[in-house]
Scaffold this active site. Structure first.
Site, PDB file in Angstrom:
ATOM      1  N   GLY A 138      12.845  -3.666  -1.205  1.00 24.39           N
ATOM      2  CA  GLY A 138      11.822  -2.715  -0.769  1.00 24.39           C
ATOM      3  C   GLY A 138      10.551  -3.368  -0.260  1.00 24.39           C
ATOM      4  O   GLY A 138       9.502  -2.735  -0.192  1.00 24.39           O
ATOM      5  N   GLN A 139      10.642  -4.653   0.126  1.00 24.76           N
ATOM      6  CA  GLN A 139       9.454  -5.348   0.626  1.00 24.76           C
ATOM      7  C   GLN A 139       9.107  -4.865   2.030  1.00 24.76           C
ATOM      8  O   GLN A 139       9.993  -4.733   2.883  1.00 24.76           O
ATOM      9  CB  GLN A 139       9.712  -6.868   0.637  1.00 24.76           C
ATOM     10  CG  GLN A 139       8.496  -7.689   1.010  1.00 24.76           C
ATOM     11  CD  GLN A 139       8.706  -9.187   0.825  1.00 24.76           C
ATOM     12  OE1 GLN A 139       9.791  -9.639   0.433  1.00 24.76           O
ATOM     13  NE2 GLN A 139       7.675  -9.962   1.105  1.00 24.76           N
ATOM     14  N   ASN A 198       8.447  -7.006  -4.980  1.00 24.80           N
ATOM     15  CA  ASN A 198       9.551  -6.555  -4.136  1.00 24.80           C
ATOM     16  C   ASN A 198       9.957  -7.692  -3.205  1.00 24.80           C
ATOM     17  O   ASN A 198       9.092  -8.322  -2.584  1.00 24.80           O
ATOM     18  CB  ASN A 198       9.115  -5.338  -3.314  1.00 24.80           C
ATOM     19  CG  ASN A 198       8.792  -4.137  -4.182  1.00 24.80           C
ATOM     20  OD1 ASN A 198       9.418  -3.924  -5.214  1.00 24.80           O
ATOM     21  ND2 ASN A 198       7.806  -3.354  -3.768  1.00 24.80           N
ATOM     22  N   HIS A 213       2.553  -6.679  -7.286  1.00 26.17           N
ATOM     23  CA  HIS A 213       1.952  -5.377  -7.581  1.00 26.17           C
ATOM     24  C   HIS A 213       1.622  -5.340  -9.071  1.00 26.17           C
ATOM     25  O   HIS A 213       2.440  -5.766  -9.900  1.00 26.17           O
ATOM     26  CB  HIS A 213       2.947  -4.240  -7.328  1.00 26.17           C
ATOM     27  CG  HIS A 213       3.343  -4.020  -5.910  1.00 26.17           C
ATOM     28  ND1 HIS A 213       2.777  -3.041  -5.127  1.00 26.17           N
ATOM     29  CD2 HIS A 213       4.270  -4.623  -5.133  1.00 26.17           C
ATOM     30  CE1 HIS A 213       3.338  -3.055  -3.929  1.00 26.17           C
ATOM     31  NE2 HIS A 213       4.258  -4.010  -3.901  1.00 26.17           N
ATOM     32  N   HIS A 237       3.459 -10.865  -2.700  1.00 27.27           N
ATOM     33  CA  HIS A 237       2.392 -10.170  -3.422  1.00 27.27           C
ATOM     34  C   HIS A 237       2.954  -9.612  -4.704  1.00 27.27           C
ATOM     35  O   HIS A 237       4.076  -9.125  -4.747  1.00 27.27           O
ATOM     36  CB  HIS A 237       1.796  -9.040  -2.574  1.00 27.27           C
ATOM     37  CG  HIS A 237       2.804  -8.153  -1.919  1.00 27.27           C
ATOM     38  ND1 HIS A 237       3.488  -8.546  -0.793  1.00 27.27           N
ATOM     39  CD2 HIS A 237       3.265  -6.933  -2.243  1.00 27.27           C
ATOM     40  CE1 HIS A 237       4.317  -7.589  -0.438  1.00 27.27           C
ATOM     41  NE2 HIS A 237       4.221  -6.593  -1.306  1.00 27.27           N
ATOM     42  N   ASP A 296      -4.500  -1.658  -3.941  1.00 28.15           N
ATOM     43  CA  ASP A 296      -3.508  -1.191  -2.958  1.00 28.15           C
ATOM     44  C   ASP A 296      -4.069   0.026  -2.225  1.00 28.15           C
ATOM     45  O   ASP A 296      -4.690   0.903  -2.829  1.00 28.15           O
ATOM     46  CB  ASP A 296      -2.199  -0.836  -3.672  1.00 28.15           C
ATOM     47  CG  ASP A 296      -1.041  -0.739  -2.701  1.00 28.15           C
ATOM     48  OD1 ASP A 296      -0.153  -1.613  -2.719  1.00 28.15           O
ATOM     49  OD2 ASP A 296      -1.014   0.227  -1.890  1.00 28.15           O
ATOM     50  N   ILE A 297      -3.824   0.089  -0.924  1.00 31.48           N
ATOM     51  CA  ILE A 297      -4.359   1.174  -0.098  1.00 31.48           C
ATOM     52  C   ILE A 297      -3.661   2.507  -0.382  1.00 31.48           C
ATOM     53  O   ILE A 297      -4.227   3.567  -0.105  1.00 31.48           O
ATOM     54  CB  ILE A 297      -4.265   0.793   1.403  1.00 31.48           C
ATOM     55  CG1 ILE A 297      -5.290   1.548   2.229  1.00 31.48           C
ATOM     56  CG2 ILE A 297      -2.856   0.982   1.944  1.00 31.48           C
ATOM     57  CD1 ILE A 297      -5.475   1.004   3.639  1.00 31.48           C
TER      58      ILE A 297
HETATM   59  P1  AMP Z   1       5.650  -3.987  -0.488  1.00 34.64           P
HETATM   60  O1  AMP Z   1       6.216  -2.672  -0.022  1.00 34.64           O
HETATM   61  O2  AMP Z   1       6.118  -4.426  -1.829  1.00 34.64           O
HETATM   62  O3  AMP Z   1       5.799  -5.048   0.582  1.00 34.64           O
HETATM   63  O4  AMP Z   1       4.105  -3.711  -0.709  1.00 34.64           O
HETATM   64  C1  AMP Z   1       3.158  -3.690   0.310  1.00 34.64           C
HETATM   65  C2  AMP Z   1       1.982  -2.958  -0.245  1.00 34.64           C
HETATM   66  O5  AMP Z   1       0.859  -3.216   0.561  1.00 34.64           O
HETATM   67  C3  AMP Z   1       2.150  -1.417  -0.301  1.00 34.64           C
HETATM   68  O6  AMP Z   1       2.017  -0.961  -1.636  1.00 34.64           O
HETATM   69  C4  AMP Z   1       1.029  -0.922   0.605  1.00 34.64           C
HETATM   70  O7  AMP Z   1       0.467   0.292   0.156  1.00 34.64           O
HETATM   71  C5  AMP Z   1       0.052  -2.069   0.559  1.00 34.64           C
HETATM   72  N1  AMP Z   1      -0.833  -2.161   1.712  1.00 34.64           N
HETATM   73  C6  AMP Z   1      -0.510  -2.060   3.017  1.00 34.64           C
HETATM   74  N2  AMP Z   1      -1.593  -2.203   3.796  1.00 34.64           N
HETATM   75  C7  AMP Z   1      -2.638  -2.418   2.953  1.00 34.64           C
HETATM   76  C8  AMP Z   1      -4.044  -2.626   3.146  1.00 34.64           C
HETATM   77  N3  AMP Z   1      -4.605  -2.663   4.372  1.00 34.64           N
HETATM   78  N4  AMP Z   1      -4.808  -2.786   2.053  1.00 34.64           N
HETATM   79  C9  AMP Z   1      -4.275  -2.738   0.818  1.00 34.64           C
HETATM   80  N5  AMP Z   1      -2.965  -2.546   0.575  1.00 34.64           N
HETATM   81  C10 AMP Z   1      -2.163  -2.382   1.623  1.00 34.64           C
END
Ligand code: AMP
Length: 112
Positions: free
Chosen positions: A91-92, A85, A100, A98, A29-30
């Site tokens: 909270g998506q 999520n 986590h 995906h 995760d970024i």
């Molecule tokens: P959610 O809020 O459950 O939809 O999770 C989306 C996740 O994607 C968050 O934890 C972000 O930090 C992660 N995310 C967004 N952009 C990127 C990216 N370019 N590379 C890796 N993770 C990312």
């Protein structure tokens, strides 16, 4: 609809990839919320957990199996958390399902 995660699958934007096979991709995760925080996504673009169908049951199992296997590889034998999520109240933020996987710190309950 194409999301950011389709672009990661297609290598149009970079990610720190941990694992890939014909069905799933896993990457860090970024914005990590724990010392270990990676995502496991299907290559098939499914928007939310509400959109899965009977035919996706095996894929969901593969995502969960991959999550625990990689968690062990990342040193989380003593525990970790998986979260999916779903939709606004869940909270998506990215509408490509995906999982986590968070570990290497003590988790608390209830979640925020
Ligand atoms: P959610 O809020 O459950 O939809 O999770 C989306 C996740 O994607 C968050 O934890 C972000 O930090 C992660 N995310 C967004 N952009 C990127 C990216 N370019 N590379 C890796 N993770 C990312």
């Amino acid at each position: 609809m194409e999301t950011l995660f389709t672009k990661i699958i297609n290598r149009e934007i970079p990610a720190r990839i941990l694992y890939e096979d014909d069905q799933v991709l896993a990457f860090h995760d970024i914005a990590p919320q724990a010392p270990v925080h990676f995502l496991v996504i299907p290559k098939k673009p499914i928007a939310t957990l509400n959109d899965v169908t009977e035919e996706d049951k095996g894929l969901l199992g593969h995502i969960l199996f991959t999550a625990q296997r990689l968690a062990k590889e990342q040193g989380c034998e003593d525990g970790f958390r998986v979260v999916m999520n779903t939709n606004e109240n869940g909270g998506q933020t990215v509408y490509h399902i995906h999982m986590h996987v968070l570990g290497k710190r003590q988790m608390t309950w209830p979640p925020g």
